[in-house]
Design a protein around this motif. Structure first.
Motif, PDB file in Angstrom:
ATOM      1  N   ASN A   4      35.108  31.386  29.860  1.00  0.00           N
ATOM      2  CA  ASN A   4      34.876  32.699  30.453  1.00  0.00           C
ATOM      3  C   ASN A   4      33.366  32.899  30.613  1.00  0.00           C
ATOM      4  OD1 ASN A   4      35.027  35.390  31.278  1.00  0.00           O
ATOM      5  ND2 ASN A   4      35.073  36.142  29.166  1.00  0.00           N
ATOM      6  N   PRO A   5      32.729  32.085  31.479  1.00  0.00           N
ATOM      7  CA  PRO A   5      31.267  32.177  31.579  1.00  0.00           C
ATOM      8  C   PRO A   5      30.845  33.452  32.303  1.00  0.00           C
ATOM      9  CG  PRO A   5      32.093  30.595  33.187  1.00  0.00           C
ATOM     10  CD  PRO A   5      33.294  31.136  32.441  1.00  0.00           C
ATOM     11  N   SER A   6      30.156  34.282  31.598  1.00  0.00           N
ATOM     12  CA  SER A   6      29.688  35.547  32.172  1.00  0.00           C
ATOM     13  C   SER A   6      28.288  35.814  31.635  1.00  0.00           C
ATOM     14  CB  SER A   6      30.663  36.660  31.779  1.00  0.00           C
ATOM     15  OG  SER A   6      29.980  37.841  31.458  1.00  0.00           O
ATOM     16  N   TRP A   7      27.486  36.495  32.465  1.00  0.00           N
ATOM     17  CA  TRP A   7      26.094  36.747  32.084  1.00  0.00           C
ATOM     18  C   TRP A   7      25.940  38.074  31.351  1.00  0.00           C
ATOM     19  CZ3 TRP A   7      23.453  32.464  32.643  1.00  0.00           C
ATOM     20  CH2 TRP A   7      23.815  31.558  33.626  1.00  0.00           C
ATOM     21  N   SER A   8      27.051  38.691  31.028  1.00  0.00           N
ATOM     22  CA  SER A   8      26.982  39.988  30.360  1.00  0.00           C
ATOM     23  C   SER A   8      26.725  39.828  28.860  1.00  0.00           C
ATOM     24  CB  SER A   8      28.295  40.726  30.607  1.00  0.00           C
ATOM     25  OG  SER A   8      28.648  41.488  29.488  1.00  0.00           O
ATOM     26  N   ASP A   9      26.027  40.782  28.284  1.00  0.00           N
ATOM     27  CA  ASP A   9      25.759  40.784  26.840  1.00  0.00           C
ATOM     28  C   ASP A   9      27.039  40.628  26.022  1.00  0.00           C
ATOM     29  OD1 ASP A   9      23.018  40.998  27.013  1.00  0.00           O
ATOM     30  OD2 ASP A   9      22.994  43.181  26.856  1.00  0.00           O
ATOM     31  N   LYS A  10      28.142  41.091  26.577  1.00  0.00           N
ATOM     32  CA  LYS A  10      29.425  41.028  25.861  1.00  0.00           C
ATOM     33  C   LYS A  10      29.889  39.583  25.673  1.00  0.00           C
ATOM     34  CE  LYS A  10      32.094  43.233  28.732  1.00  0.00           C
ATOM     35  NZ  LYS A  10      31.413  43.814  29.905  1.00  0.00           N
ATOM     36  N   ASN A  11      29.490  38.707  26.613  1.00  0.00           N
ATOM     37  CA  ASN A  11      30.087  37.369  26.656  1.00  0.00           C
ATOM     38  C   ASN A  11      29.130  36.219  26.401  1.00  0.00           C
ATOM     39  OD1 ASN A  11      32.733  38.307  27.331  1.00  0.00           O
ATOM     40  ND2 ASN A  11      31.931  38.783  29.352  1.00  0.00           N
TER      41      ASN A  11
END
Ligand SMILES: *[C@@H]1O[C@H](CO)[C@@H](O)[C@H](O)[C@H]1NC(C)=O
Ligand SMILES: *[C@@H]1O[C@H](CO)[C@@H](O)[C@H](O)[C@H]1NC(C)=O
Length: 247
Positions: free
Chosen positions: A44-51
């Protein structure tokens, strides 16, 4: 050795100037926010702080100063625009010294020793981020905020990643950086696209050359307004040293 050993406390000598607090920028420029971004779950590659989380930063990057994407309106701001009066990338200052450029901002000058730009606090007393460590051929993922430049009606100009030679005694000139481009990244590679297009997190991954010798390198994150080596380079920022490349 060109770097003398000095106490870490040296950085603290630059006491925060109240003048800085008075500067308010309304510009919306992007900047490199994280030099070594790691996805919590690669599926689940995401640039959000959550991930994900950041493991390496640019020089004197204040890590908890503001929420993501807000450091372009900080005092001093985090982005660096080369002078528009002399829009010649070959002879522009490659790294912000906090004084020159269109909008004076962050101090990205080389630390003495190199580690001084990644230890302790910035001039306003804020904790700064650690140096990026990788290895020859290693992959790095770099993150930046979209600001207003990733929307469909904005031209997609690449982020250019340039590298110095091993253990440089000073920062490369802009021309030397442009002579050693190691990656071009898709600026609009953003995730978590909410209503506020300024705070979309974006980023790109690339491999360092496997021929690198272990040592310190300066890496530059550069977003052009024009093609490489054409006349104008506007929004840009430098990355700091990648430390201790392991063979
Ligand atoms: C684009 O972003 C994704 C994360 O959403 C990342 O996995 C991928 O490597 C990026 N693509 C490029 C070409 O950098
Ligand atoms: C910058 O340098 C490159 C490489 O030497 C050259 O091709 C280009 O024309 C130069 N650009 C300017 C604006 O002088």
């Amino acid at each position: 050795m060109f770097f003398t050993t000095r106490p870490k406390a040296l950085l603290v000598v630059f006491v925060a100037s109240l003048v800085l607090l008075l500067i308010q920028k309304s510009s919306a420029h992007s900047y490199a926010d994280c030099i070594d971004w790691r996805f919590t779950n690669p599926k689940n590659p995401s640039w959000s702080d959550k991930n994900g989380a950041c493991f390496g930063y640019a020089r004197r990057f204040p890590i908890k100063a503001k929420p993501f994407a807000k450091l372009d309106s900080d005092g001093p701001n985090r982005h660096y625009q080369q002078s528009h009066k002399n829009p010649d990338p070959n002879h522009s200052l490659p790294c912000s010294d906090g004084k020159e450029g269109e909008e004076p901002g962050a101090d990205e000058t080389m630390g003495i020793p190199i580690s001084a730009a990644y230890n302790g606090k910035d001039k306003r007393g804020r904790i700064i981020g650690v140096q990026t460590t990788s290895k020859p051929g290693g992959e790095l993922c770099i993150r930046w905020p979209a600001k207003n430049h990733a929307v469909p009606n904005e031209k997609n100009q690449p982020v250019v990643i340039a590298l110095s030679e091993v253990n440089p005694k000073k920062d490369p000139t802009q021309l030397e950086f442009l002579d050693n481009i190691i990656a071009k990244l898709d600026y609009k590679n953003c995730t978590d696209k909410g209503e506020n297009t300024d705070i979309w997190p974006c980023g790109g991954c690339f491999k360092l050359p496997s021929s690198l010798k272990p040592g310190n390198f300066v890496m530059q994150w550069l977003k052009n307004d024009a093609v490489i080596c054409d006349k104008i380079i506007r929004d840009r920022s430098t990355l700091g040293m990648i430390g201790r490349l392991l063979a």
